[in-house]
Scaffold this active site. Structure first.
Site, PDB file in Angstrom:
ATOM      1  N   LYS A 150       4.426   9.081   9.283  1.00  0.00           N
ATOM      2  CA  LYS A 150       4.164   8.552  10.631  1.00  0.00           C
ATOM      3  C   LYS A 150       5.131   9.058  11.706  1.00  0.00           C
ATOM      4  O   LYS A 150       4.940  10.137  12.245  1.00  0.00           O
ATOM      5  CB  LYS A 150       4.116   7.028  10.573  1.00  0.00           C
ATOM      6  CG  LYS A 150       3.032   6.551   9.580  1.00  0.00           C
ATOM      7  CD  LYS A 150       2.579   5.152   9.784  1.00  0.00           C
ATOM      8  CE  LYS A 150       1.748   4.622   8.663  1.00  0.00           C
ATOM      9  NZ  LYS A 150       0.355   4.423   8.930  1.00  0.00           N
ATOM     10  N   ASP A 162       9.426   2.637   0.275  1.00  0.00           N
ATOM     11  CA  ASP A 162       8.362   3.284   1.020  1.00  0.00           C
ATOM     12  C   ASP A 162       8.530   2.887   2.484  1.00  0.00           C
ATOM     13  O   ASP A 162       8.129   1.802   2.899  1.00  0.00           O
ATOM     14  CB  ASP A 162       6.990   2.848   0.473  1.00  0.00           C
ATOM     15  CG  ASP A 162       5.843   3.557   1.194  1.00  0.00           C
ATOM     16  OD1 ASP A 162       6.076   4.096   2.299  1.00  0.00           O
ATOM     17  OD2 ASP A 162       4.722   3.563   0.657  1.00  0.00           O
ATOM     18  N   TYR A 164       0.861  -1.182   0.000  1.00  0.00           N
ATOM     19  CA  TYR A 164       0.000   0.000   0.000  1.00  0.00           C
ATOM     20  C   TYR A 164       0.893   1.226   0.000  1.00  0.00           C
ATOM     21  O   TYR A 164       1.862   1.288   0.763  1.00  0.00           O
ATOM     22  CB  TYR A 164      -0.913   0.011   1.235  1.00  0.00           C
ATOM     23  CG  TYR A 164      -1.797   1.235   1.323  1.00  0.00           C
ATOM     24  CD1 TYR A 164      -2.827   1.448   0.405  1.00  0.00           C
ATOM     25  CD2 TYR A 164      -1.608   2.194   2.321  1.00  0.00           C
ATOM     26  CE1 TYR A 164      -3.643   2.573   0.481  1.00  0.00           C
ATOM     27  CE2 TYR A 164      -2.416   3.318   2.412  1.00  0.00           C
ATOM     28  CZ  TYR A 164      -3.433   3.508   1.488  1.00  0.00           C
ATOM     29  OH  TYR A 164      -4.244   4.620   1.569  1.00  0.00           O
TER      30      TYR A 164
HETATM   31  N1  PMP Z   1       2.843   4.006   2.474  1.00  0.00           N
HETATM   32  C1  PMP Z   1       2.747   3.079   3.428  1.00  0.00           C
HETATM   33  C2  PMP Z   1       3.732   1.962   3.467  1.00  0.00           C
HETATM   34  C3  PMP Z   1       1.736   3.168   4.386  1.00  0.00           C
HETATM   35  O1  PMP Z   1       1.633   2.226   5.332  1.00  0.00           O
HETATM   36  C4  PMP Z   1       0.825   4.246   4.322  1.00  0.00           C
HETATM   37  C5  PMP Z   1      -0.305   4.411   5.318  1.00  0.00           C
HETATM   38  N2  PMP Z   1      -0.458   3.467   6.253  1.00  0.00           N
HETATM   39  C6  PMP Z   1       0.975   5.192   3.304  1.00  0.00           C
HETATM   40  C7  PMP Z   1       2.003   5.045   2.396  1.00  0.00           C
HETATM   41  C8  PMP Z   1       0.057   6.362   3.183  1.00  0.00           C
HETATM   42  O2  PMP Z   1       0.277   7.248   4.237  1.00  0.00           O
HETATM   43  P1  PMP Z   1      -0.871   8.273   4.722  1.00  0.00           P
HETATM   44  O3  PMP Z   1      -1.928   7.451   5.365  1.00  0.00           O
HETATM   45  O4  PMP Z   1      -0.138   9.191   5.663  1.00  0.00           O
HETATM   46  O5  PMP Z   1      -1.337   8.986   3.496  1.00  0.00           O
END
Ligand code: PMP
Length: 434
Positions: free
Chosen positions: A268, A240, A145
């Site tokens: 985060k 990521d 994701y």
């Molecule tokens: N990349 C990863 C690996 C994530 O786990 C997440 C959200 N959990 C995101 C991108 C997207 O981040 P956000 O919810 O701050 O938009």
């Protein structure tokens, strides 16, 4: 029996005015059934709902709270910053300090641009990769994701050469088509794609430790080979690390596994519980961003002083206190305890764990990719989840999400979680008796 009367009342009101009653879907408990608990307060490793029920929190707002809830120094830093002005839309000292802390911790990140969410940061990373390489396509991994931007809400078409398909209505087919999706940990699929279509591929975008199909670890050599193969094909490697950054090691998964990606996405933890995201990497790529280069990107609240102050304080505390060995140990102890309790109760589970992130899969075999993760028994997880909620432990309300421990969880807290887990497995086993 815990009462959830006030949570239920709030949900009834919320559902009338907020789609599904929530501002992010997994919170609605659709993955486990029932109605969500509304949280009112958090302190350290614990949260309290609006009915006054207390829980040991194993979600930690999905990762940001590695120091636990409302850590004094972080709250003070945010308040202090807020008292001096909550946003300027002009440069401020806090964003320089946070950028410095990030570039110092991650050697592959020579320059960094701060944004407001992980979604935004990935969008910018992909735009940069396309601009830098002059190529259109992005390779991602099934079950990964990377936020909710259009082009990345793609799933695998049939056959390797096939273009990605939209995962939901509203995503144009030709946007998803530029995303090529292969199974996680499947190097043969990556090789085949890079060999046949390498010249079209701008980047390979990967969660170095997958956290969004539940925790799935990279198999030995997987990340190393992604690095080698992308260098060979002239594609960029994007890690990521929205979840893994400052979580699995102070220097992220890239330091833990000794790999230098071209670009890194963060979120985060670097916001200390406030909205943030970041994209960083090699100077020559980052220099393509406006205003020094032609790749446009902007944000009214980017580099927000309150978020930067909270994030910087979090990173400083992590550097000073080095909770990582302890987090590593507590993660391992909890994972082992869950395996033993499950085995004693005769419930087949697999616990995937790395450092302070783990997932209990109700699955009889190994979970190494989306294919195996998706065959886990969602119904048993739901029973497990509700038994733990009743026992005072708040887990992710979905089989396919990670549990996160924080430095605020003590050995005693891990014991308490273990006892509740033991009871939950016994209940589960009892229900299964004919
Ligand atoms: N990349 C990863 C690996 C994530 O786990 C997440 C959200 N959990 C995101 C991108 C997207 O981040 P956000 O919810 O701050 O938009």
């Amino acid at each position: 029996m815990k009462s959830h009367a006030e949570s239920n009342r709030l949900m009834a009101r919320a559902e009338k005015i907020i789609p599904g009653g929530v501002n992010s879907p997994v919170r609605a408990f659709a993955g486990v059934g029932g109605s969500p608990v509304f949280l009112a307060r958090g302190q350290g490793a614990r949260v309290w709902d609006v009915d006054g029920n207390e829980y040991l929190d194993c979600v930690g707002s999905w990762g940001p709270l590695i120091l636990g809830h409302a850590r004094k120094e972080v709250v003070e830093a945010a308040c202090e910053a807020a008292h001096r002005g909550t946003t300027f839309g002009a440069p401020c000292a806090q964003e320089v300090a946070l950028a410095q802390a990030i570039t110092s911790a991650l050697p592959s990140v020579e320059q960094v641009r701060l944004v407001n969410s992980g979604t935004e940061a990935v969008m910018t990373a992909v735009r940069l990769a396309r601009a830098f390489t002059g190529r259109p396509k992005v390779v991602t991994f099934e079950g990964g994701y990377h936020g909710h931007s259009d082009g990345l809400l793609a799933r695998a078409g049939s056959g390797l050469a096939t273009l990605g398909l939209p995962v939901c209505p509203g995503v144009p087919a030709n946007w998803a088509a530029d995303t090529l999706v292969v199974p996680y940990n499947d190097l043969a699929a990556v090789h085949s794609l890079l060999e046949t279509r390498g010249r079209e591929i701008a980047c390979v975008l990967v969660e170095p430790v997958a956290g969004n199909m539940g925790v799935v670890l990279p198999q030995e050599g997987f990340l190393e080979e992604l690095r080698r193969a992308t260098l060979e094909s002239g594609s960029l490697l994007i890690f990521d690390e929205v979840i893994t950054g400052f979580r699995v090691h102070h220097g992220g998964a890239q330091t833990r596994y000794g790999i230098s990606p071209d670009l890194t996405v963060l979120g985060k933890i670097i916001g200390g519980g406030f909205p943030i995201g970041a994209v960083g990497g090699r100077r020559e790529i980052m220099q393509m961003l406006s205003p020094c280069g032609p790749v446009y990107q902007a944000g009214t609240l980017s580099g927000n002083p309150v978020a930067c102050a909270a994030g910087l304080t979090t990173l400083k505390l992590l550097a000073a206190e080095d909770p990582y060995p302890q987090l590593e140990n507590r993660g391992r102890v909890l994972a082992e305890r869950i395996r033993q309790d499950a085995s004693r109760a005769g419930v087949p589970v697999v616990v995937n764990q790395l450092a302070s992130m783990l997932t209990v899969f109700f699955h009889g075999g190994k979970v190494t990719d989306y294919q195996t993760a998706s065959t886990a028994d969602k119904g048993s997880y739901a029973e497990f989840f509700h038994a733990l909620l009743a026992g005072g432990v708040y887990l992710p309300p979905s089989q396919w999400e990670a549990m996160f421990l924080s430095a605020a969880h003590t050995d005693d807290d891990i014991q308490l979680i273990g006892q509740a887990v033991d009871q939950a497995f016994q209940d589960l086993a009892a229900h299964r008796q004919p």
